[in-house]
Design an enzyme around this catalytic site. Sequence first.
Site, short mmCIF file in Angstrom:
data_model
loop_
_atom_site.label_atom_id
_atom_site.label_comp_id
_atom_site.label_asym_id
_atom_site.label_seq_id
_atom_site.Cartn_x
_atom_site.Cartn_y
_atom_site.Cartn_z
N ASP A 192 -3.72 91.40 -114.28
CA ASP A 192 -4.27 92.73 -114.02
C ASP A 192 -3.32 93.40 -113.02
O ASP A 192 -3.32 93.08 -111.83
CB ASP A 192 -5.68 92.58 -113.44
CG ASP A 192 -6.24 93.90 -112.90
OD1 ASP A 192 -5.53 94.93 -112.98
OD2 ASP A 192 -7.38 93.90 -112.39
N HIS A 240 -11.17 91.92 -109.69
CA HIS A 240 -11.95 93.13 -109.92
C HIS A 240 -12.91 92.84 -111.09
O HIS A 240 -12.57 92.04 -111.96
CB HIS A 240 -10.97 94.25 -110.30
CG HIS A 240 -11.54 95.62 -110.40
ND1 HIS A 240 -12.25 96.05 -111.49
CD2 HIS A 240 -11.49 96.67 -109.56
CE1 HIS A 240 -12.61 97.31 -111.31
NE2 HIS A 240 -12.17 97.71 -110.14
N GLN A 270 -3.18 97.43 -109.51
CA GLN A 270 -2.83 97.75 -108.12
C GLN A 270 -1.37 97.42 -107.80
O GLN A 270 -0.94 97.55 -106.65
CB GLN A 270 -3.74 96.98 -107.15
CG GLN A 270 -5.21 97.34 -107.27
CD GLN A 270 -5.49 98.79 -106.90
OE1 GLN A 270 -4.68 99.47 -106.27
NE2 GLN A 270 -6.65 99.29 -107.30
N CYS A 274 -15.90 97.00 -106.63
CA CYS A 274 -15.94 96.32 -107.93
C CYS A 274 -15.39 94.91 -107.82
O CYS A 274 -14.69 94.42 -108.72
CB CYS A 274 -15.17 97.10 -108.99
SG CYS A 274 -15.78 98.76 -109.19
N LYS A 330 -3.69 105.50 -111.63
CA LYS A 330 -3.41 104.98 -110.28
C LYS A 330 -1.93 105.12 -109.93
O LYS A 330 -1.52 104.80 -108.82
CB LYS A 330 -3.84 103.51 -110.18
CG LYS A 330 -5.35 103.30 -110.29
CD LYS A 330 -5.69 101.85 -110.01
CE LYS A 330 -7.05 101.43 -110.55
NZ LYS A 330 -8.18 102.00 -109.83
#
Lengths: 78, 403
Positions: free
Chosen positions: B198, B121, B201, B362, B224
């Site tokens: 990261d 991302h 997600q 993104c 999220k």
Amino acid sequence: MQVKLDGGRVSAARFAGDSCAICTASADVLSEMVEGRSRAEAAALGAGDVLGVLQADVRPTRMRCVTLPITVLAKALG
Amino acid sequence: MTLDAQTRGDFPILERTVNGRPLVYLDSAASSQKPRTVIEAMTRYYETSHANVHRSIHTLGEEATELYELARDRVQRFIGAAAREEVVFTRGTTDAISIVAEAIGRTLKPGDEILVTDMEHHSNLVPWQVAARDRGVRIRSVPLIGEGTLDLAAAERLLNERTRLFAFAHVSNVLGTINPVADLVARARRVGALSLVDGAQAVPHLPLDMSVLECDFYAFSAHKMLGPTGLGVLYGRRPVLEALEPARGGSEMIKEVWVDRATWNDLPWRLEPGTPPIAETVGLTAAIEYLEKLGMERVREHEQALATQAVEVLSAIPSVRVYGPRRERAAVVAFAVDGWHPHDVAAALDAEGIAVRAGHHCAQPLMRWCGVVGTSRASFSVYNSSEEVALLAHAVASLGGAP
């Protein structure tokens, strides 16, 4: 966007791109609108002019789809 | 009872209609909806306990501080961190990554390398570009192979003694690929590089245990994972965080201040300058309690079943192409429809009350690898049902020729 100038007037305009329906329609309408106009007149066209022809309900989130060809054309016309 | 049947009534927004149809919200990877307990916890906090944290020696200040620090304990337990000092509150995933990039950036020398991957991302690319700028630092990237998994042999070749940090996603926000975090972390450590994951997600969808992943940094966002916007978490292994010279200054991160110098506070406050998003941490506590009550194993099973179903039914439509691994994937499914720009797909689905994301997500380098300008993407959370996936497939199949 490709623009052909003859004696300071736009004699032809064409475009190629990979875009959504609104952006394609905007580029299409814009290409027709600029033909026969002076360089300054063509560069002065804005989203309002294109929307007037499109007669579509374009939401604020999709306004960039309308304005992208206008921005590109303005750059092409310097 | 299915998970969605159990949870559906807890999300007030799912009762609304969009364009005359019941809302089918398939954009949780961009931002999830919030259960009533999260909304009520934040309202209750503002109605009964709000004051600034850590500074106010009065009842409200103490209550607010207690709630803020309780959220840290909840996060620590939820992600399996060894100590509460390893949990730093940030403004989001982007902010968490930037905090590390800014601090590490100051120590980078010409010839150093930062390793990323082609599926990142922008939030895990641009902060490193900014950190590397003007420092003679090279950014290298692990390519993708097959259906969109990391080329591990290339990763092994790219990691070398010049690599200072390896930054990669736990789960791709487009392909749904689940990366082998522990393996990648171990490879980075062998060459003396730090690792940053990261997890934006992953945290909402998978059970997590930092003691198993063993990464140096792990970043994620509250919004999220059923929590509020404006809040994120930076997890850092204690010795690594201790060594991190703060790149941002302000109140709360200090012990003593003179006009020209200061001494730093202890962890984790050293990395939390200024008044933090307090109500948001209260909301995050409620979100974590909600997820823990459901059980993250059950959440994973439910969402993977939806993703598998979506891959199957969308792939069965002749005009549709689905991206990412067929199996072992997370709760995001990106797809393209022949002759349709993703924006037009999203607009047509919106007319049916179905919310999907459309565009480059993104992840422009990844879009180039896929050979497209963008895709449409359906993503799932605890409240989505098998019926909604079927509705999506039906609506996509009904699109027909170009718009």
